[in-house]
Design an enzyme around this catalytic site. Structure first.
Site, mmCIF file in Angstrom:
data_model
loop_
_atom_site.group_PDB
_atom_site.id
_atom_site.type_symbol
_atom_site.label_atom_id
_atom_site.label_comp_id
_atom_site.label_asym_id
_atom_site.label_seq_id
_atom_site.Cartn_x
_atom_site.Cartn_y
_atom_site.Cartn_z
ATOM 1 N N LYS A 48 -2.036 -1.646 -4.065
ATOM 2 C CA LYS A 48 -2.931 -0.488 -4.010
ATOM 3 C C LYS A 48 -2.135 0.797 -4.053
ATOM 4 C CE LYS A 48 -5.809 1.792 -0.705
ATOM 5 N NZ LYS A 48 -6.224 1.846 0.641
ATOM 6 N N LYS A 105 0.852 -1.184 0.000
ATOM 7 C CA LYS A 105 0.000 0.000 0.000
ATOM 8 C C LYS A 105 0.886 1.232 0.000
ATOM 9 C CE LYS A 105 -3.595 2.364 2.533
ATOM 10 N NZ LYS A 105 -4.599 2.279 3.568
HETATM 11 C C1 PBG Z 1 -7.665 3.229 5.248
HETATM 12 C C2 PBG Z 1 -7.884 3.149 3.789
HETATM 13 C C3 PBG Z 1 -7.681 4.138 2.797
HETATM 14 C C4 PBG Z 1 -8.153 3.589 1.602
HETATM 15 C C5 PBG Z 1 -8.591 2.310 1.882
HETATM 16 N N1 PBG Z 1 -8.415 2.055 3.228
HETATM 17 C C6 PBG Z 1 -7.198 5.521 2.903
HETATM 18 C C7 PBG Z 1 -5.852 5.863 3.323
HETATM 19 O O1 PBG Z 1 -4.942 5.033 3.499
HETATM 20 O O2 PBG Z 1 -5.688 7.056 3.529
HETATM 21 C C8 PBG Z 1 -8.181 4.300 0.282
HETATM 22 C C9 PBG Z 1 -9.152 3.781 -0.710
HETATM 23 C C10 PBG Z 1 -9.430 4.689 -1.857
HETATM 24 O O3 PBG Z 1 -8.773 5.720 -2.062
HETATM 25 O O4 PBG Z 1 -10.368 4.360 -2.601
HETATM 26 N N2 PBG Z 1 -6.377 3.166 5.685
#
Ligand code: PBG
Length: 324
Positions: free
Chosen positions: A246, A193
């Site tokens: 992601k 991520k």
């Molecule tokens: C929570 C999370 C996020 C997303 C999914 N789970 C946001 C972040 O890390 O700030 C983002 C999903 C999206 O942008 O569609 N940690």
């Protein structure tokens, strides 16, 4: 003269026989935002075409999902109360837990995934518990995340998806779920991520933008593809059933290399910014709608078995009608 593939692309029939990658409704997981309150089905300003639902309004959504054949969703909660340790994330009567119970009752075959993170529930908007200097305390956070995951399992989740990026999160959740009597609840690690600007619209939708600082100490530098492979290796080692990359579109190289290296079921998340970008371009007439299809096809071609996308319902409808 030899025309390479051209003879095999001559008619629609042979084109579809030769197609290497095909999308179907069962590829998709639909992200769903649930809010406190009643009779709420409100379009999210930063994510046109995506809605906030109160628990009592989920039946309409389930109908829609059934009709187009998307039978899996990823739940995010927007709680009424936030505090420093995100206490409402693990409540038995929390918004996600109630949504899970309702969804299970409405559609027993639905595959329900719960996003496990604290950022929507903390008043500072970070993904974990902070120390005095504002740095995330990894191990204390893990204990809180365990409580969240077990509460989801009790509410009927099939799978939990830790998106916090704490070290050791998959092993910790696995042990906690087993111990609580849920050895069959699966774990999908948000393993690679990245600290991405493409999460902007989501943070507005979930009210989870950090009140100070950023997430760069726990999310990955977009410059680091090899580090992503190490993070994925760790989650695989710790027992993840599915691993995720992601965002998706800006990291297809990582997805491809990782899926070929690990031979695991891979998920990719076409995140809010990627969705908004395409959706707005189509709305403005800058891009043809088939750009959406192309983007999803690329994610599958690069190695994703599961695609988490806000386009899930739209695309599944079009696939069903044969209008893509
Ligand atoms: C929570 C999370 C996020 C997303 C999914 N789970 C946001 C972040 O890390 O700030 C983002 C999903 C999206 O942008 O569609 N940690």
């Amino acid at each position: 003269m030899f025309y390479r593939g051209r003879r095999l692309r001559k008619t629609p029939v042979i084109r579809s026989m030769m197609q290497e990658t095909a999308l179907s409704a069962s590829d998709f997981i639909y992200p769903v935002f649930v809010v406190e309150g009643e009779r709420i089905r409100r379009e999210i300003p930063s994510l046109k075409g995506v809605y906030h639902y109160s628990v009592d309004m989920l039946d309409g959504l389930v109908e829609e999902m059934r009709a187009c054949g998307v039978l899996s969703c990823l739940l995010f909660g927007i709680p009424g109360h936030k505090d420093a340790c995100g206490s409402s994330a693990s409540r038995e009567d929390g918004v996600v837990q109630r949504a899970m119970r309702r969804l299970r009752a409405l559609c027993p075959e639905l595959y329900i995934v719960g996003d496990v993170c604290l950022c929507e529930y903390t008043d500072h908007g970070h993904c974990g518990i902070l120390d005095e200097t504002g740095y995330v305390k990894n191990d204390e956070t893990l204990l809180r995340l365990n409580e969240v995951a077990v509460s989801y399992a009790r509410a009927g989740a099939d799978m939990v998806a830790p998106s916090d990026m704490m070290d050791g999160h998959v092993a910790s959740l696995r042990a906690a779920l087993d111990e609580a009597g849920f050895p069959n609840v699966a774990i999908m690690g948000y393993s690679a991520k990245f600290a991405s600007s493409f999460y902007g619209p989501f943070r507005e939708a979930a009210g989870s933008a950090p009140a100070f600082g950023d997430r760069k100490s726990y999310q990955m530098d977009p410059a680091n593809g090899q580090e992503a492979l190490r993070e994925i290796a760790a989650d695989v080692e710790e027992g993840a059933d599915v691993v995720m990359v992601k965002p998706a579109m800006a990291y297809l190289d990582v997805l491809k290399e990782a899926s070929q290296t690990f031979r695991m079921p891979f998920a990719a998340y076409q995140v809010s910014g990627e969705y908004a970008m395409l959706r707005l371009a189509v709305e403005q007439g800058v891009l043809n709608e088939s750009a959406v299809y192309e983007s999803l096809l690329a994610i599958k071609r690069a190695g994703a078995k599961l695609i988490i996308t806000y386009f899930a319902l739209d695309m599944a409808k079009k696939l069903k009608e044969g209008t893509v």
